[in-house]
Scaffold this motif. Structure first.
Motif, PDB file in Angstrom:
ATOM      1  N   VAL A  54      25.573  26.859  73.762  1.00 41.52           N
ATOM      2  CA  VAL A  54      26.319  26.298  75.234  1.00 41.52           C
ATOM      3  C   VAL A  54      27.842  27.110  75.901  1.00 41.52           C
ATOM      4  O   VAL A  54      27.147  27.564  77.329  1.00 41.52           O
ATOM      5  CB  VAL A  54      27.024  25.054  74.996  1.00 41.52           C
ATOM      6  CG1 VAL A  54      27.176  24.352  75.740  1.00 41.52           C
ATOM      7  CG2 VAL A  54      26.304  23.880  74.502  1.00 41.52           C
ATOM      8  N   LEU A  55      28.324  28.070  74.898  1.00 38.44           N
ATOM      9  CA  LEU A  55      29.763  28.545  75.079  1.00 38.44           C
ATOM     10  C   LEU A  55      28.932  29.601  75.940  1.00 38.44           C
ATOM     11  O   LEU A  55      28.692  30.289  77.722  1.00 38.44           O
ATOM     12  CB  LEU A  55      29.685  29.529  73.927  1.00 38.44           C
ATOM     13  CG  LEU A  55      31.231  29.095  74.144  1.00 38.44           C
ATOM     14  CD1 LEU A  55      31.775  29.500  72.915  1.00 38.44           C
ATOM     15  CD2 LEU A  55      32.241  29.601  74.804  1.00 38.44           C
ATOM     16  N   ILE A  56      27.948  30.301  75.991  1.00 36.90           N
ATOM     17  CA  ILE A  56      26.731  31.526  76.528  1.00 36.90           C
ATOM     18  C   ILE A  56      25.807  31.107  77.855  1.00 36.90           C
ATOM     19  O   ILE A  56      26.770  32.118  79.328  1.00 36.90           O
ATOM     20  CB  ILE A  56      25.567  32.341  75.722  1.00 36.90           C
ATOM     21  CG1 ILE A  56      26.205  32.975  74.576  1.00 36.90           C
ATOM     22  CG2 ILE A  56      25.358  33.585  75.868  1.00 36.90           C
ATOM     23  CD1 ILE A  56      24.863  33.249  72.934  1.00 36.90           C
ATOM     24  N   ALA A  57      25.540  30.352  78.072  1.00 39.35           N
ATOM     25  CA  ALA A  57      25.417  29.507  78.807  1.00 39.35           C
ATOM     26  C   ALA A  57      25.595  28.920  80.531  1.00 39.35           C
ATOM     27  O   ALA A  57      26.464  29.482  81.092  1.00 39.35           O
ATOM     28  CB  ALA A  57      24.416  29.066  78.348  1.00 39.35           C
ATOM     29  N   SER A  58      27.313  29.033  79.579  1.00 39.85           N
ATOM     30  CA  SER A  58      28.469  27.937  80.421  1.00 39.85           C
ATOM     31  C   SER A  58      29.037  28.855  80.831  1.00 39.85           C
ATOM     32  O   SER A  58      28.932  28.956  81.983  1.00 39.85           O
ATOM     33  CB  SER A  58      29.155  27.096  79.057  1.00 39.85           C
ATOM     34  OG  SER A  58      29.683  27.388  79.072  1.00 39.85           O
ATOM     35  N   ARG A  64      37.193  28.898  78.012  1.00 36.84           N
ATOM     36  CA  ARG A  64      36.539  30.286  77.815  1.00 36.84           C
ATOM     37  C   ARG A  64      36.270  29.976  79.238  1.00 36.84           C
ATOM     38  O   ARG A  64      36.522  30.985  80.300  1.00 36.84           O
ATOM     39  CB  ARG A  64      35.244  29.852  77.015  1.00 36.84           C
ATOM     40  CG  ARG A  64      35.624  30.553  75.739  1.00 36.84           C
ATOM     41  CD  ARG A  64      36.963  30.949  75.300  1.00 36.84           C
ATOM     42  NE  ARG A  64      37.165  32.666  76.382  1.00 36.84           N
ATOM     43  CZ  ARG A  64      38.507  33.548  76.110  1.00 36.84           C
ATOM     44  NH1 ARG A  64      39.706  32.899  75.628  1.00 36.84           N
ATOM     45  NH2 ARG A  64      38.645  34.611  76.479  1.00 36.84           N
ATOM     46  N   ALA A  65      35.399  28.951  79.783  1.00 36.26           N
ATOM     47  CA  ALA A  65      35.132  28.550  81.677  1.00 36.26           C
ATOM     48  C   ALA A  65      36.148  28.816  82.665  1.00 36.26           C
ATOM     49  O   ALA A  65      36.113  29.549  83.704  1.00 36.26           O
ATOM     50  CB  ALA A  65      34.467  27.576  81.799  1.00 36.26           C
ATOM     51  N   ASP A  70      33.152  39.199  85.222  1.00 36.78           N
ATOM     52  CA  ASP A  70      31.843  39.758  86.133  1.00 36.78           C
ATOM     53  C   ASP A  70      30.847  39.229  84.547  1.00 36.78           C
ATOM     54  O   ASP A  70      30.967  38.258  83.845  1.00 36.78           O
ATOM     55  CB  ASP A  70      31.405  40.665  86.553  1.00 36.78           C
ATOM     56  CG  ASP A  70      31.447  41.553  85.513  1.00 36.78           C
ATOM     57  OD1 ASP A  70      31.963  41.112  84.184  1.00 36.78           O
ATOM     58  OD2 ASP A  70      31.503  43.217  85.204  1.00 36.78           O
ATOM     59  N   ILE A  71      29.665  38.961  85.489  1.00 42.45           N
ATOM     60  CA  ILE A  71      28.321  38.013  84.203  1.00 42.45           C
ATOM     61  C   ILE A  71      28.402  39.017  83.468  1.00 42.45           C
ATOM     62  O   ILE A  71      28.732  38.067  81.637  1.00 42.45           O
ATOM     63  CB  ILE A  71      27.412  38.579  84.720  1.00 42.45           C
ATOM     64  CG1 ILE A  71      27.697  37.096  86.679  1.00 42.45           C
ATOM     65  CG2 ILE A  71      25.769  37.682  83.578  1.00 42.45           C
ATOM     66  CD1 ILE A  71      25.729  37.709  87.337  1.00 42.45           C
ATOM     67  N   PRO A  72      28.543  40.632  82.906  1.00 40.07           N
ATOM     68  CA  PRO A  72      27.909  40.463  81.518  1.00 40.07           C
ATOM     69  C   PRO A  72      29.475  40.826  80.976  1.00 40.07           C
ATOM     70  O   PRO A  72      29.011  40.297  79.326  1.00 40.07           O
ATOM     71  CB  PRO A  72      28.000  42.647  81.641  1.00 40.07           C
ATOM     72  CG  PRO A  72      27.467  42.928  83.021  1.00 40.07           C
ATOM     73  CD  PRO A  72      27.905  41.327  83.862  1.00 40.07           C
ATOM     74  N   ASP A 132      31.429  37.682  76.197  1.00 38.34           N
ATOM     75  CA  ASP A 132      33.034  36.955  75.946  1.00 38.34           C
ATOM     76  C   ASP A 132      32.519  35.233  75.343  1.00 38.34           C
ATOM     77  O   ASP A 132      32.647  35.155  74.190  1.00 38.34           O
ATOM     78  CB  ASP A 132      33.933  36.712  77.190  1.00 38.34           C
ATOM     79  CG  ASP A 132      34.901  35.476  76.458  1.00 38.34           C
ATOM     80  OD1 ASP A 132      35.988  36.047  75.983  1.00 38.34           O
ATOM     81  OD2 ASP A 132      35.251  34.546  76.808  1.00 38.34           O
ATOM     82  N   GLY A 133      31.402  34.625  75.614  1.00 40.80           N
ATOM     83  CA  GLY A 133      30.649  34.049  75.225  1.00 40.80           C
ATOM     84  C   GLY A 133      30.509  33.519  73.835  1.00 40.80           C
ATOM     85  O   GLY A 133      30.455  33.179  73.101  1.00 40.80           O
ATOM     86  N   ALA A 134      29.225  35.104  73.686  1.00 39.88           N
ATOM     87  CA  ALA A 134      28.982  34.696  72.169  1.00 39.88           C
ATOM     88  C   ALA A 134      30.159  35.391  71.537  1.00 39.88           C
ATOM     89  O   ALA A 134      29.397  34.400  70.416  1.00 39.88           O
ATOM     90  CB  ALA A 134      28.001  36.477  72.259  1.00 39.88           C
ATOM     91  N   ALA A 135      30.414  36.122  71.532  1.00 35.61           N
ATOM     92  CA  ALA A 135      31.690  36.660  70.638  1.00 35.61           C
ATOM     93  C   ALA A 135      32.797  34.989  70.129  1.00 35.61           C
ATOM     94  O   ALA A 135      33.331  35.143  69.181  1.00 35.61           O
ATOM     95  CB  ALA A 135      32.861  37.306  70.988  1.00 35.61           C
TER      96      ALA A 135
END
Lengths: 350, 217
Positions: free
Chosen positions: B50-54, B116-117, B125-127, B132-135
């Motif tokens: 969810v974190l990565i996608a959001s 985080r959002a 930016d996106i990358p 950040d979401g993954a970490a």
């Protein structure tokens, strides 16, 4: 270095040094241990043999980890008192790991993590007891039967063998040595819709006023507690408020229906009410401090003990009652600050 | 303002600004679901996804969302992903889904994700937002699994029990019975055990940080 000299007149120097208070509390418990030993045998001694080194050991370990002086703190005997109380409130002949877990939980988690004696918000012995009570329900409800009901009293060697290695002499099962405690038995029977007059005909469990054999131990604890009062080690407020409230509310319900609600003497003489009133709720660190606050603290604990015993899930409620009141103690202290000499009542708050 | 290196992002998420140990966010699922290691792993992975996608979506639309309404928009995005994850878990990991129960839909209330959002993805930016979401997600999963393992070992005497819920029947070998005839220490399964366990883990992290700071000096 500031001299320990009172700076202005109306101060009297108290002689109650910490180690002396703790020694007095330990001495006051001796009659209870002797009575316990006479009525139940070696179980209390094996408990003491394990809780004392476990409590002192965990205190020393925590002090070493915190790089604090070890011996001066051990010499204040507060860990010793925790160990003595634990040995008395845990079932006699408890296995070693149970006693060690209780002592470690009491000293490390309830006391040293908060900064040691004087900083603990909860009574350490009660935390140790409650940790064990909710974690090991089977072991914590295996109470030894009094010696008069036991066919094969254990020798000290057999008792140690059981406590350390879990081995009993051939032909003896541990279950055959245990018996329900009076409060536990009463609760079970009442849930089966038996009346109190039916239940109390069982002379092996119930004695003159409360539990057979148990009532004598509580009498010895009462004697020790009264001696502490006479020595001015503890003040009268908490014991009087606790036992008074318990007596009052149990009388009230006893008058409403004596077949469902046990009489006040049973509530005072059974379970841990006396020990709680004189030795545990009087803890100056985790309890309320002002005189009026102590009355509220004791009354609250007495009320909670009755509520838990009669409507709660556990047979006795002293430990939970004391812990809950420990939580309330800072608030009680805040609202019962004594009037400062020279000020009008209420002036401090406005 | 994408000056932060990826390395720094990963180090922050996993250690210096860890969700569970430093920000102390998302305590409700952390404490409630960490009774076994597998439960912790299941919820950790769901939260990470969810974190990565959001983070990705918020970063994509960050220039078109007016600041006045950004919070409701973020919540809607997170809720959609949580619903998607919930439906896929009930489709493919039904037993695990039943064990985790209400805590799957409750991922939406995990403040770490909204945090985080708001704090990162809406400004980067996106990358960078993806990393950040993954970490952060992995930095949330590792404490969950650690705490779950601690509580499972002391409470039940097992490790990775019910691994088959997650990895299929062939994963039964993962389950370890550490002690024979272990009675179980109920306290560590009960809620107080979660609080004490998390407290000990945070203390351990602080000790390690102190030692490292001392060594550097």
């Amino acid at each position: 270095m500031i001299p320990h000299q009172p700076l202005s007149s109306p101060h009297q120097h108290g002689s109650a040094a910490l180690d002396r208070v703790m020694i007095a509390v330990s001495i006051a418990l001796i009659p209870a241990f002797i009575t316990h030993f006479t009525l139940f045998g070696w179980g209390i001694i094996t408990n003491l043999l394990i809780t004392i080194p476990a409590a002192l050991g965990s205190e020393a370990l925590a002090l070493w980890l915190r790089r604090r002086p070890i011996l001066p703190t051990l010499a204040d005997n507060s860990a010793l008192v925790t160990a003595l109380l634990l040995a008395l409130i845990l079932p006699p002949l408890s296995p070693w790991w149970l006693l060690v877990t209780g002592a470690v939980a009491a000293i490390l988690f309830a006391k040293q993590i908060y900064g040691g004696l004087g900083y603990n918000p909860f009574n350490p012995a009660m935390v140790g007891f409650v940790v064990l009570l909710i974690s090991f329900p089977i072991e914590m409800t295996s109470w030894q039967a009094p010696l008069v009901n036991s066919d094969h009293p254990l020798t000290i060697i057999a008792a140690l063998n059981w406590v350390l290695f879990g081995e009993l002499p051939p032909g003896i099962l541990f279950d055959s040595m245990t018996m329900a405690t009076p409060l536990d038995h009463l609760k079970t029977e009442l849930s089966l819709h038996h009346t109190i007059s039916e239940v109390r005909t069982d002379g092996t469990i119930f004695g003159v006023v409360a539990g057979a054999s148990w009532e004598w131990i509580n009498l010895a604890i009462l004697a020790g507690g009264l001696w502490l009062l006479q020595q001015r080690v503890i003040r009268w407020h908490v014991p009087v408020a606790l036992l008074g409230t318990l007596a009052l509310i149990s009388t009230l319900f006893y008058l409403i229906n004596p077949e469902i609600y046990a009489d006040p003497l049973f509530h005072l003489g059974g379970g841990g009410a006396v020990l709680g009133a004189f030795f545990i709720a009087t803890d100056p660190v985790s309890g309320a401090t002002s005189p009026k606050g102590r009355l509220i603290f004791g009354a609250g604990a007495g009320l909670l003990i009755y509520l838990i015993r009669v409507w709660g899930g556990f047979p006795d409620g002293v430990a939970f009652a004391v812990l809950l009141m420990n939580m309330a103690a800072p608030t009680i202290d805040h609202y019962t600050q004594p009037r400062v000499a020279g000020h009008q009542r209420g002036e401090m708050h406005r | 303002m994408s000056y932060i290196s990826y390395r720094q992002l990963i180090a922050d998420g996993m250690w210096h600004n860890n969700v569970a140990f430093v920000q102390i966010l998302g305590l409700c699922p952390l404490l409630a679901v960490s009774s076994t290691a597998i439960n912790g792993l299941g919820l950790g992975i769901a939260t990470t996804l969810v974190l990565i996608a959001s983070n990705l979506t918020v970063s994509v639309i960050r220039n078109w969302v007016r600041p006045e309404i950004r919070i409701p928009v973020f919540v809607m995005i997170i809720a959609s992903f949580v619903t998607a994850i919930e439906l896929s878990m009930s489709a493919w990991f039904y037993d695990l889904y039943r064990v985790l129960g209400i805590f799957i839909p409750l991922i939406v209330t995990n403040c770490a994700i909204l945090g985080r959002a708001e704090a990162f993805a809406s400004r980067n930016d996106i990358p960078h937002s993806l990393v950040d979401g993954a970490a952060m997600g992995i930095g949330f999963t590792v404490p969950l699994v650690l705490l779950g393992a601690m509580r499972e070992i002391t409470g039940f005497g097992t490790l990775f029990a019910q691994a088959d819920l997650m990895f299929g029947p062939s994963a039964h070998w993962l389950t370890l019975n550490l002690f024979d005839d272990y009675g179980g220490f109920l306290l560590s399964i009960l809620p107080p055990g979660a609080f004490i366990g998390l407290g000990l883990l945070i203390a351990l992290k602080n000790v390690i940080d102190h030692k490292r700071a001392e060594n550097r000096r």
